[in-house]
Enzyme design. Sequence first.
Site, PDB file in Angstrom:
ATOM      1  N   ARG A  92      -4.593  50.157 -21.788  1.00 32.06           N
ATOM      2  CA  ARG A  92      -4.127  48.777 -21.644  1.00 32.06           C
ATOM      3  C   ARG A  92      -5.188  47.778 -22.084  1.00 32.06           C
ATOM      4  O   ARG A  92      -4.880  46.788 -22.718  1.00 32.06           O
ATOM      5  CB  ARG A  92      -3.737  48.527 -20.175  1.00 32.06           C
ATOM      6  CG  ARG A  92      -3.270  47.118 -19.875  1.00 32.06           C
ATOM      7  CD  ARG A  92      -2.903  46.938 -18.409  1.00 32.06           C
ATOM      8  NE  ARG A  92      -1.645  47.598 -18.072  1.00 32.06           N
ATOM      9  CZ  ARG A  92      -1.531  48.685 -17.329  1.00 32.06           C
ATOM     10  NH1 ARG A  92      -2.620  49.283 -16.848  1.00 32.06           N
ATOM     11  NH2 ARG A  92      -0.365  49.212 -17.070  1.00 32.06           N
ATOM     12  N   TYR A  93      -6.441  48.019 -21.735  1.00 27.79           N
ATOM     13  CA  TYR A  93      -7.550  47.134 -22.073  1.00 27.79           C
ATOM     14  C   TYR A  93      -8.400  47.783 -23.168  1.00 27.79           C
ATOM     15  O   TYR A  93      -8.512  49.010 -23.219  1.00 27.79           O
ATOM     16  CB  TYR A  93      -8.413  46.868 -20.850  1.00 27.79           C
ATOM     17  CG  TYR A  93      -7.681  46.262 -19.677  1.00 27.79           C
ATOM     18  CD1 TYR A  93      -7.377  44.910 -19.644  1.00 27.79           C
ATOM     19  CD2 TYR A  93      -7.293  47.054 -18.595  1.00 27.79           C
ATOM     20  CE1 TYR A  93      -6.714  44.344 -18.567  1.00 27.79           C
ATOM     21  CE2 TYR A  93      -6.628  46.503 -17.513  1.00 27.79           C
ATOM     22  CZ  TYR A  93      -6.337  45.149 -17.502  1.00 27.79           C
ATOM     23  OH  TYR A  93      -5.670  44.598 -16.439  1.00 27.79           O
ATOM     24  N   ARG A  96     -11.442  50.378 -21.967  1.00 28.34           N
ATOM     25  CA  ARG A  96     -11.250  51.383 -20.915  1.00 28.34           C
ATOM     26  C   ARG A  96      -9.843  51.961 -20.979  1.00 28.34           C
ATOM     27  O   ARG A  96      -8.913  51.320 -21.442  1.00 28.34           O
ATOM     28  CB  ARG A  96     -11.525  50.797 -19.538  1.00 28.34           C
ATOM     29  CG  ARG A  96     -10.762  49.533 -19.198  1.00 28.34           C
ATOM     30  CD  ARG A  96     -11.538  48.748 -18.137  1.00 28.34           C
ATOM     31  NE  ARG A  96     -10.880  47.543 -17.690  1.00 28.34           N
ATOM     32  CZ  ARG A  96     -10.960  46.367 -18.315  1.00 28.34           C
ATOM     33  NH1 ARG A  96     -11.626  46.258 -19.442  1.00 28.34           N
ATOM     34  NH2 ARG A  96     -10.363  45.297 -17.815  1.00 28.34           N
ATOM     35  N   CYS A 105      -0.453  63.249  -4.019  1.00 27.75           N
ATOM     36  CA  CYS A 105      -1.430  62.644  -3.110  1.00 27.75           C
ATOM     37  C   CYS A 105      -1.386  63.400  -1.785  1.00 27.75           C
ATOM     38  O   CYS A 105      -0.346  63.969  -1.427  1.00 27.75           O
ATOM     39  CB  CYS A 105      -1.087  61.176  -2.832  1.00 27.75           C
ATOM     40  SG  CYS A 105      -1.094  60.093  -4.265  1.00 27.75           S
ATOM     41  N   CYS A 109       1.488  56.290   0.431  1.00 28.92           N
ATOM     42  CA  CYS A 109       1.552  54.922   0.925  1.00 28.92           C
ATOM     43  C   CYS A 109       2.949  54.363   0.653  1.00 28.92           C
ATOM     44  O   CYS A 109       3.489  54.535  -0.442  1.00 28.92           O
ATOM     45  CB  CYS A 109       0.508  54.058   0.225  1.00 28.92           C
ATOM     46  SG  CYS A 109      -1.182  54.681   0.368  1.00 28.92           S
ATOM     47  N   CYS A 112       3.174  51.939  -2.487  1.00 27.60           N
ATOM     48  CA  CYS A 112       2.576  52.419  -3.736  1.00 27.60           C
ATOM     49  C   CYS A 112       3.308  51.867  -4.958  1.00 27.60           C
ATOM     50  O   CYS A 112       4.533  51.944  -5.051  1.00 27.60           O
ATOM     51  CB  CYS A 112       2.607  53.941  -3.756  1.00 27.60           C
ATOM     52  SG  CYS A 112       1.953  54.657  -5.293  1.00 27.60           S
ATOM     53  N   ARG A 114       3.231  53.182  -7.831  1.00 26.20           N
ATOM     54  CA  ARG A 114       3.737  54.322  -8.610  1.00 26.20           C
ATOM     55  C   ARG A 114       4.666  55.192  -7.764  1.00 26.20           C
ATOM     56  O   ARG A 114       4.890  56.355  -8.078  1.00 26.20           O
ATOM     57  CB  ARG A 114       2.570  55.162  -9.138  1.00 26.20           C
ATOM     58  CG  ARG A 114       1.733  54.469 -10.194  1.00 26.20           C
ATOM     59  CD  ARG A 114       0.870  55.448 -10.977  1.00 26.20           C
ATOM     60  NE  ARG A 114       0.105  54.741 -11.995  1.00 26.20           N
ATOM     61  CZ  ARG A 114      -1.215  54.560 -11.969  1.00 26.20           C
ATOM     62  NH1 ARG A 114      -1.934  55.068 -10.973  1.00 26.20           N
ATOM     63  NH2 ARG A 114      -1.829  53.888 -12.925  1.00 26.20           N
ATOM     64  N   ASP A 275       2.265  44.638  -5.513  1.00 26.35           N
ATOM     65  CA  ASP A 275       3.046  44.763  -6.744  1.00 26.35           C
ATOM     66  C   ASP A 275       4.545  44.759  -6.449  1.00 26.35           C
ATOM     67  O   ASP A 275       4.976  45.047  -5.325  1.00 26.35           O
ATOM     68  CB  ASP A 275       2.664  46.043  -7.483  1.00 26.35           C
ATOM     69  CG  ASP A 275       1.241  45.985  -8.024  1.00 26.35           C
ATOM     70  OD1 ASP A 275       0.906  44.987  -8.679  1.00 26.35           O
ATOM     71  OD2 ASP A 275       0.475  46.940  -7.785  1.00 26.35           O
ATOM     72  N   ASP A 312      -1.344  41.880 -10.620  1.00 27.73           N
ATOM     73  CA  ASP A 312      -0.985  42.554 -11.859  1.00 27.73           C
ATOM     74  C   ASP A 312       0.248  41.874 -12.427  1.00 27.73           C
ATOM     75  O   ASP A 312       1.296  41.812 -11.770  1.00 27.73           O
ATOM     76  CB  ASP A 312      -0.707  44.038 -11.617  1.00 27.73           C
ATOM     77  CG  ASP A 312      -1.814  44.927 -12.135  1.00 27.73           C
ATOM     78  OD1 ASP A 312      -2.054  44.874 -13.367  1.00 27.73           O
ATOM     79  OD2 ASP A 312      -2.432  45.651 -11.352  1.00 27.73           O
ATOM     80  N   LYS A 319      -4.350  42.537 -15.152  1.00 26.65           N
ATOM     81  CA  LYS A 319      -4.689  41.819 -13.923  1.00 26.65           C
ATOM     82  C   LYS A 319      -5.152  40.398 -14.242  1.00 26.65           C
ATOM     83  O   LYS A 319      -5.769  40.157 -15.283  1.00 26.65           O
ATOM     84  CB  LYS A 319      -5.805  42.549 -13.170  1.00 26.65           C
ATOM     85  CG  LYS A 319      -5.438  43.925 -12.662  1.00 26.65           C
ATOM     86  CD  LYS A 319      -6.622  44.540 -11.951  1.00 26.65           C
ATOM     87  CE  LYS A 319      -6.287  45.942 -11.470  1.00 26.65           C
ATOM     88  NZ  LYS A 319      -6.050  46.859 -12.600  1.00 26.65           N
TER      89      LYS A 319
END
Length: 358
Positions: A92-93, A96, A105, A109, A112, A114, A275, A312, A319
Site C-alpha cells: 500500500r505504501y 513498506r 489467531c 477480537c 477485528c 479482518r 474501522d 484508516d 492511515k
Amino acid sequence: MTIPPSDRTMTAIEELIAAGLVESGAAAALTEVAARYSVAVPASVARLISHPDDPIGRQFLPRAAELLLLPEENGDPIGDGAHEAVRGLIHRYPDRALLKITSVCPVYCRFCFRRASVGAGTEGVLDDAALDGAFAYLADHKEIWEVIVTGGDPLAVSPRRLAQVSRRLAALPHVKILRVHSRVPVLAPERVTPALTEALKSSGKTVYVAVHANHPRELTERARAACARLADAGIALVSQSVLLRGVNDDVDVLSALMRAFVETRIKPYYLHHGDLAPGTSHFRLSLAEGQALVRELLGRLSGLCQPIYVVDIPGGHGKAPVGPVYVSRQAQGWSVVDWRGIRHDYVDSLGQSREPQP
C-alpha cells in the site's frame, strides 16, 4: 463462572454458556454470530473477565449486536484487496509491505477489521507457493525498506515457520526493518519462548514487535514478563490499540493503558479509530469523541505516553492522523491552544537575518 483448564480454548457458544460467560437466552443469536465470525476464548483470557460486559469481556465474547450491519460497513474496510500485489502480500505504501503469513489467531477480537477473512474456514498458514511469490515480489521491489508481518496473528505460528520467514528476509539486503504485529505477548504470553525470540532475530534485521492491547488489565504480570523477554533480547516494542466504546473510551483508562505500556518498555504508537468492519458499530466512537479524549491526554501524560490517533481511510487509501488541531492561522501569525485549552498568539517571524533575494 466455571472456567475450563488453562489449556482449553472455548470456540462453541455452548461452552461459553456453560462457563457463565454469556446468557443462555442469547444462544440462538450468538450461534448466528458464530456462524459468521470466528469465536475463540482461551481459558487464560476468560479468567480476566469479571463479567461479560466488562472491558475484557466486551472485546472477546460474541454479542447479538454483531448481527447489525450498517451500509458503510464492509468485509475489507481498509482495502487490503485493492493493494494485494500477490497472494498474501499487500503493498500500500511505497517503502513498506505487509506479509500475511497466517489467517488464524489464538483469540478473536470482536472488532477485528479482518474478521471476515480470519479464523475457522480459512486456509490457515500461507503455503510455500504463496510465500515464494511474496518473496519474489519483495526481491524485485528494492524500494521496500520495511516488511510488516501480520495475519491473523503471526506469533501464533510455530517458531520453525517463523524462522523460515525470517531467514528468507535475511537474504533481502534492501529490507532493513522487520515489524511484527501481535496480540500474543499480552494474551498468550507463554508462546514467547527463547525459540520464538531467536526466530524473530534470525532475520538479521532491526526487529520491532507492535504489541496490541486495549485495556490496562490486559498487561498482567505474565504479559509484562513476556514483553520483557522480547525487550531483553534486543527487540524494540511499540504499541497499537483500538479506541473502543465500553473498553477504553475514558481518559483515565487510556492514561493508565499508555503509562502501562511505557512502564513495560513499549512505546505508544498507534491509537486506531474503529474501522468500518461488519457488525462493529456498537464499538465505534465518533471522530469528535476520539479527538476530545486524545486532547485530554496531552496535558496529563508525559510525551513518552502520547499515541498517534489515526483513522484508516476506507477503500485502501491509508492511515491519516486525526488528532485534535492545536494551531490555526490568524491575520497576524498563529493562534496556538495549550493543553489547558487556552489560546495564545504566536508569531513565527523569520527576522531579517537571511540573505536578500536578487
